[in-house]
Design an enzyme around this catalytic site. Structure first.
Site: not given
Lengths: 475, 449
Positions: B158, B59, B134
């Site tokens: 997330s 990420k 996210s």
């Protein structure tokens, strides 16, 4: 009309004597080229986390102890949020609601100044302004200082004069230096001081205070306070009002100037820093720091006066730990009072003239104590000490060796001639002396010493004088 | 096949098949260099690490030294990571191949990856739908078989929510089980790095590499590792599973799939009474910490700076243009909550309720071994479908409580809706029981294998 009296509280920031910064492993060395003692942590790169410096916490405990504070076994770091280019994270890690120590006091002479708190925090960086210059036109930031561990010591407004503020700072500095907590060197930025000051009529409650910043020496603190107290008193006497504000000291003009009002003050939005675990202190950690505390200045002073030193002598000697340590080594093998005397008159003079730090005194205490012994045995005059001391100091010479090179007039016949000559030229003094005024002999002896450049044996001079007096010698 | 060829295949696949906007960038050179190094070391007969040759996507809020880094934001445009996160160092030391960085909601704020400055990530099961957020890029990368495993971060859901939306495993470890050093902080007291995978064994192996105390992260701590030794041993009888009644106000279809998945288990109805305040608490605590954490993005030292007439206007222009709407909204909420005069009523109060929520869990775990809930109230929604921020916040209603309590939780695929959309089931374990959660049979009782 009753007079106004000031109430002064000081916020002193001292740099803790650690090798590395508060929350990263960067060096704390002073004077490194800009932005060389930096890393991702102290420059606030994305994703970094702080980790506590154990040594800084230990020194903070020690400071709390010497300031007679309550040491908090549980304390927290908090974030103080504000934007400024010298603050990379846009928050300073400090302590807010739960400081590591609180509620202590410092004795300044006989006066007790209470301490509100002494808490840990990190320093910010330094801005360098080159506006309108080449090759850089603008401001640059040096982050070497950023993250250096500081202890902020906040006093109650117990200080009632600029002189007392000065004495408080001197006492605090001496204490922290003795205990190995901080160098407290204002020039190197390892001690900084902000003042809170208000005035009021005697018996009234505290007035509105202003905060003064930007003083670069203890003397400037005193000057700024003197100015500010006069300013506030004048405003109030003329029926005006004091505003709670921050004021900057301008040393060139000798005045303070308003910087920002209370309503313009930052809201720092303090909250506990979630990146740092609370500080938990054990009994062992605290008692270990107790053990690390050496004999402190006040105790030394007491011991020295008990050894026979005057208040003044003791004060001068204890001022710096290294000097006091030196004194003790000298006094081990010689008379303490005479040792203090010679240190204050001769050694300190050399040190000040040559600007030598106490840690680098070239003359070793052994040689100095020999000199002290020569003096107490009456084998050397003050004049001779004065003559040989600079060389002795610089070359670390044994005084006896230096004395070999000095011609000492010890032939009694010769001395007697000089003494008689002196008597003739100081007839009044001689008559006084004969009349029983012992002190009057000083003038004659002084004259002899001057004539012989201090090389006449003072014991013999005195002896001859007495003989002549008994003979009722007439000038 | 050599590591080099294998990695080359993965790189080609990502280039050709990433129609999801899962990757923001592939680290082609880095990946090929590592693969080459592995081939050479293998030839020399050296022992390779546990994750040798496994491509891992990361990420874009986890720093990889020398690579571009954005956090899904314009404000970090041009920024190159000056160091690697502890997890990245650990993965590379275990010979994993860091293959690229994945899309995310800007600064991890969002539940759909629509808040990325680089376009939304699409759900591999239906390209019209969001991948969740996210960590939507990492979830989609694994779901779309671009990589077998990816790292994400979870603050309030997330990892788990996009895992549920994309039909993959998404594990959020105990708070502090994995070092946060090198993860850009959103809400420091909640953030935790975790793992996406389809294969539970691979997920466990990656977690096994990244967990552990890190001297650079004071909040990292030891977790229980002993259950590893008793892996796959059944606890006598089935484990007792608590289903909190407060967590069942989801869509009918989700509820049916959830209940079907739990058939045959030893289910106990429990109550977590304070969890009704969890979303409210979260939206005080997280933005408060974020308002402080994101203050460093001021254009002074790195990232994009927009010069103003003076210092203040440089700050406001830089941050005004650099941050997106949602990030600004949360900075405002957080700044307000921490302001003098409001701190006690908001931040302090929220922290107190947070403690009550954690106590609810502690009490519940006296009665049950695991707590199981649907991961999300609904399956993946359409891109652009939810625009009201509050409705989006409620996406995390089932995931936030475990975050506030710092507990380990995993989302596992529980089944699919009639439209073929995955539905996730969340298993919450006791604090520090991460390995138990990963190893226990419970994995294999649910829906599709």
């Amino acid at each position: 009309m009753s007079e106004y009296v000031p109430a002064i509280g000081l916020e002193v920031h001292v740099q803790l004597k650690t090798k590395s910064k508060m929350f990263c492993s960067c060096s704390t060395d002073f004077g490194a080229p800009p932005n060389t003692n930096i890393c991702p942590v102290c420059t606030g790169q994305p994703g970094v986390l702080p980790t506590k410096n154990k040594k800084a916490i230990e020194l903070a405990i020690r400071a709390g102890l010497v300031l007679n504070c309550k040491i908090q076994k549980y304390s927290l770091f908090a974030r103080k949020n504000y934007f400024y280019p010298d603050l990379p994270k846009a928050y300073q890690i400090s302590q807010y609601e739960l400081p590591i120590s609180k509620e202590g006091f410092l004795m300044v002479g006989d006066k007790k100044i209470r301490i509100i708190r002494a808490h840990l925090e990190e320093d910010a960086g330094k801005l360098l302004h080159y506006i309108g210059s080449t090759p850089v036109d603008g401001s640059l930031v040096d982050l070497n200082r950023c993250g250096i561990p500081l202890l902020e010591i906040v006093s109650y407004p117990d200080i009632d004069s600029p002189q007392m503020a000065f004495d408080y700072l001197k006492t605090l500095r001496r204490l922290l230096r003795y205990a190995g907590i901080s160098d407290c060197d204002m020039e190197k930025g390892s001690l900084r001081c902000d003042c809170n000051v208000s005035v009021r009529k005697i018996g009234e409650k505290l007035g509105v205070k202003t905060e003064i910043k930007n003083m670069n020496s203890f003397k400037e603190v005193k000057d700024a306070l003197t100015y500010e107290i006069e300013r506030q008193t004048k405003v109030l006497k003329e029926g005006g009002k004091i505003f709670q504000e921050t004021r900057l000291w301008n040393p060139k003009q000798g005045k303070t100037f308003a910087m920002r009002r209370k309503e313009e003050a930052h809201d720092y939005r303090y909250f506990p820093d979630p990146d740092l675990r609370p500080i938990f202190l054990s009994e062992e950690m605290i008692s270990e720091q107790k053990k690390q505390i050496p004999e402190l200045p006040a105790d030394r002073k007491k011991r020295y006066t008990e050894m026979g030193l005057s208040e003044y002598q003791a004060d001068v000697i204890i001022d710096e730990k290294e000097l006091a340590d030196y004194f003790e080594k000298v006094a081990e093998n010689s008379n303490p009072c005479e040792a203090a005397n010679i240190i204050i008159t001769h050694l300190l003079r050399q040190i000040n003239e040559k600007n030598i730090p106490y840690s680098q005194i070239p003359l070793n205490p052994q040689n100095l104590s020999e000199l002290v012994n020569l003096k107490t045995d009456g084998k050397i005059t003050p004049q001779i000490i004065k003559r040989i001391f600079p060389e002795m100091f610089e070359k670390n010479e044994n005084p006896k060796k230096l004395l070999e090179n000095i011609e000492v007039v010890s032939d009694e016949g010769e001395i007697k001639k000089i003494v008689m000559d002196a008597i003739q030229k100081n007839a009044q003094a001689w008559n006084d002396y004969k009349a029983g005024n012992e002190k009057a002999s000083g003038r004659i002896i002084g004259f002899v010493m001057k004539q012989t450049e201090g090389s006449a044996d003072p014991v013999k001079v005195k002896k001859i004088l007495e003989e002549l007096k008994n003979e009722n010698f007439d000038s | 096949m050599s590591y080099f060829d294998e990695i080359k295949n993965y790189l080609e696949r990502i280039k050709k098949q990433d129609k999801y906007n899962a990757f923001l960038e592939i680290f082609e050179q880095r990946a090929l260099n590592k693969a080459e190094e592995l081939d050479e070391r293998k030839k020399r007969g050296e022992k390779l690490g546990n994750l040798a040759g496994i491509p891992v996507a990361v990420k874009d809020n986890i720093l990889v030294k020398g690579e571009k880094f954005t956090c899904g934001s314009k404000i970090l445009e041009g920024f190159v990571a000056p160091y690697s996160a502890t997890v990245v160092e650990k993965l590379e030391a275990a010979d994993a191949v860091i293959i690229g960085r994945t899309n995310m909601d800007e600064f991890a704020m969002g539940s759909s990856t629509e808040n990325s400055a680089y376009g939304p990530t699409k759900n591999p099961h239906d390209l019209k739908r969001v991948a969740g957020g996210s960590s939507g890029g990492s979830a989609a990368a694994v779901a779309g078989d671009l990589v077998p495993v990816a790292l994400g971060s979870d603050t309030g859901g997330s990892i788990r929510q996009p895992a549920a939306f994309c039909g993959v495993l998404g594990f959020k470890p105990t708070y502090g089980a994995v070092s946060r050093y090198g993860l850009v902080a959103f809400a420091s007291s909640l953030d935790q790095i975790g793992v996406f995978a389809k294969d539970p064994d691979l997920l466990e192996s990656v977690f096994d590499v990244i967990y552990g105390v890190d001297e650079k992260d004071e909040t990292s701590h030891k977790i229980d590792t002993s259950p590893k030794n008793v892996a796959f041993q059944r606890i006598e009888g089935y484990p007792k599973i608590g289903v909190p009644k407060e967590f069942l106000n989801c869509s009918q279809e989700v509820r049916e799939i959830f209940e079907k998945a739990l058939k045959g288990f030893n289910i106990v109805e429990i109550s977590l009474p304070h969890t009704e305040y969890a979303v409210a608490v979260y939206y005080i605590v997280a933005p408060s910490e974020a308002s402080s954490n994101l203050a460093r993005f001021d254009g002074v030292r790195y990232g994009r700076r927009i010069e103003g007439d003076d210092l203040i206007s440089t700050y406001s222009k830089t941050r005004g243009h650099g941050f997106g709407e949602e990030v600004k909204r949360r900075i405002m909420i957080g700044t307000f909550s921490l302001s003098s005069g409001y701190y006690d009523a908001y931040y302090l109060k929220a922290q107190k309720v947070r403690t009550l929520i954690a106590e609810d869990f502690r009490d519940a775990f006296k009665k049950v071994d695991y707590i199981v809930t649907p991961t999300t109230p609904t399956p993946a929604f359409k891109i652009g479908e939810i625009t009201d921020p509050l409705s989006l916040y409620l996406q995390d209603v089932y995931t936030i409580p475990a975050s506030l309590a710092g507990l380990p939780a995993i989302s596992i695929p529980a089944g699919k809706t009639k439209d073929g959309l995955p539905v996730g089931l969340q298993i919450i374990g006791k604090r520090n029981s991460d390995f138990m959660l990963l190893f226990h049979d419970i994995f294999y009782f649910t829906g599709e294998k």
